[in-house]
Write a protein that holds these residues in place. Structure first.
Motif, PDB file in Angstrom:
ATOM      1  N   UNK A  23       0.845  -1.201   0.000  1.00  0.00           N
ATOM      2  CA  UNK A  23       0.000   0.000   0.000  1.00  0.00           C
ATOM      3  C   UNK A  23       0.876   1.245   0.000  1.00  0.00           C
ATOM      4  N   UNK A  24       0.340   2.279  -0.614  1.00  0.00           N
ATOM      5  CA  UNK A  24       1.050   3.546  -0.673  1.00  0.00           C
ATOM      6  C   UNK A  24       0.145   4.704  -0.321  1.00  0.00           C
ATOM      7  N   UNK A  25       0.761   5.827  -0.075  1.00  0.00           N
ATOM      8  CA  UNK A  25       0.036   7.053   0.272  1.00  0.00           C
ATOM      9  C   UNK A  25       0.501   8.147  -0.670  1.00  0.00           C
ATOM     10  N   UNK A  26      -0.436   8.926  -1.170  1.00  0.00           N
ATOM     11  CA  UNK A  26      -0.085  10.016  -2.064  1.00  0.00           C
ATOM     12  C   UNK A  26      -1.120  11.116  -2.015  1.00  0.00           C
ATOM     13  N   UNK A  27      -0.771  12.231  -2.609  1.00  0.00           N
ATOM     14  CA  UNK A  27      -1.674  13.368  -2.693  1.00  0.00           C
ATOM     15  C   UNK A  27      -2.326  13.337  -4.070  1.00  0.00           C
ATOM     16  N   UNK A  28      -3.629  13.576  -4.155  1.00  0.00           N
ATOM     17  CA  UNK A  28      -4.281  13.530  -5.466  1.00  0.00           C
ATOM     18  C   UNK A  28      -3.721  14.588  -6.410  1.00  0.00           C
ATOM     19  N   UNK A  29      -3.553  14.206  -7.655  1.00  0.00           N
ATOM     20  CA  UNK A  29      -3.047  15.115  -8.679  1.00  0.00           C
ATOM     21  C   UNK A  29      -4.051  16.236  -8.930  1.00  0.00           C
ATOM     22  N   UNK A  30      -5.318  15.862  -9.002  1.00  0.00           N
ATOM     23  CA  UNK A  30      -6.402  16.825  -9.181  1.00  0.00           C
ATOM     24  C   UNK A  30      -7.353  16.639  -8.010  1.00  0.00           C
ATOM     25  N   UNK A  31      -7.666  17.714  -7.309  1.00  0.00           N
ATOM     26  CA  UNK A  31      -8.557  17.576  -6.166  1.00  0.00           C
ATOM     27  C   UNK A  31     -10.002  17.552  -6.643  1.00  0.00           C
ATOM     28  N   UNK A  32     -10.767  16.732  -5.980  1.00  0.00           N
ATOM     29  CA  UNK A  32     -12.195  16.652  -6.273  1.00  0.00           C
ATOM     30  C   UNK A  32     -12.928  17.491  -5.241  1.00  0.00           C
ATOM     31  N   UNK A  37      -6.978  15.974   0.661  1.00  0.00           N
ATOM     32  CA  UNK A  37      -6.452  15.039   1.655  1.00  0.00           C
ATOM     33  C   UNK A  37      -5.722  13.887   0.959  1.00  0.00           C
ATOM     34  N   UNK A  38      -4.706  13.339   1.616  1.00  0.00           N
ATOM     35  CA  UNK A  38      -3.965  12.223   1.021  1.00  0.00           C
ATOM     36  C   UNK A  38      -4.883  11.036   0.718  1.00  0.00           C
ATOM     37  N   UNK A  39      -4.485  10.271  -0.276  1.00  0.00           N
ATOM     38  CA  UNK A  39      -5.206   9.065  -0.682  1.00  0.00           C
ATOM     39  C   UNK A  39      -4.310   7.867  -0.434  1.00  0.00           C
ATOM     40  N   UNK A  40      -4.945   6.725  -0.243  1.00  0.00           N
ATOM     41  CA  UNK A  40      -4.220   5.471  -0.087  1.00  0.00           C
ATOM     42  C   UNK A  40      -4.473   4.592  -1.299  1.00  0.00           C
TER      43      UNK A  40
END
Length: 182
Positions: A23-32, A37-40
């Motif tokens: 699993x990884x954690x990242x920031x969305x490229x385009x916010x909805x 908030x970070x995504x998993x």
């Protein structure tokens, strides 16, 4: 990026399976809707019946294959020796050890909320996640009368480490959870 490992307590042919999650954690490229908030991202799920040495070899292989930051090992049921075994198998693999202090339902609830907020995504072929998703849909927390949800447990440990854990109990090195992810 972390590898979550929920090892079986025993290694005989009728023992529980060991669950592995990448699993990884990242920031969305385009916010909805302004939600930054970070995504998993769950990238891989597998469960196998392995010896303790083979479990640590597989964890090390997944670590290198996915260029992870560390391996998160659940150490209840006598698993305290697993980090030492991992260091023997591959001393280059950093690890964190976690202990269950509450029941499976209580541990899984915050991670379930991340799923409800659509902040966790399974990325890859659907068959990769079939068993994990089956465990997620059927686990009710009945205790000893219910099969151990090995993949669900390892996913909870990995996502807990990425999103919910407080820094300060890292076994090796500094807390790098947010490096390169801002």
């Amino acid at each position: 990026m972390v590898i979550g490992v929920e090892p079986a307590a025993k290694g005989h042919e009728n023992a529980d399976l060991t669950g592995f999650i990448v699993a990884g954690r990242g920031t969305p490229y385009v916010s909805a809707y302004g939600d930054n908030r970070p995504r998993g991202y769950v990238l891989h799920a597998e469960e196998k019946r392995l010896t303790p040495t083979a479990v640590m070899r597989r964890a090390a292989a997944l670590y290198h294959e996915h260029q992870a930051d560390w391996v998160v090992i659940e150490a209840n049921n006598g698993g305290e020796y697993l980090p030492a075994l991992l260091e023997q198998v591959d001393p280059r693999v950093p690890w964190r050890i976690v202990h269950a202090t509450r029941g499976k339902r209580a541990r899984a609830a915050p991670v379930a909320q991340l799923y409800e907020q659509t902040r966790i995504h399974h990325v890859g072929p659907p068959r990769t996640f079939a068993e994990l998703e089956e465990q997620m849909l059927t686990f009710v927390g009945l205790g000893e009368t219910e099969d151990s949800p090995d993949l669900l447990d390892s996913a909870v440990w990995a996502l807990w480490d990425l999103f919910l854990d407080q820094p300060g109990r890292i076994a090796q090195g500094d807390d790098r959870r947010l490096d390169g992810r801002r």
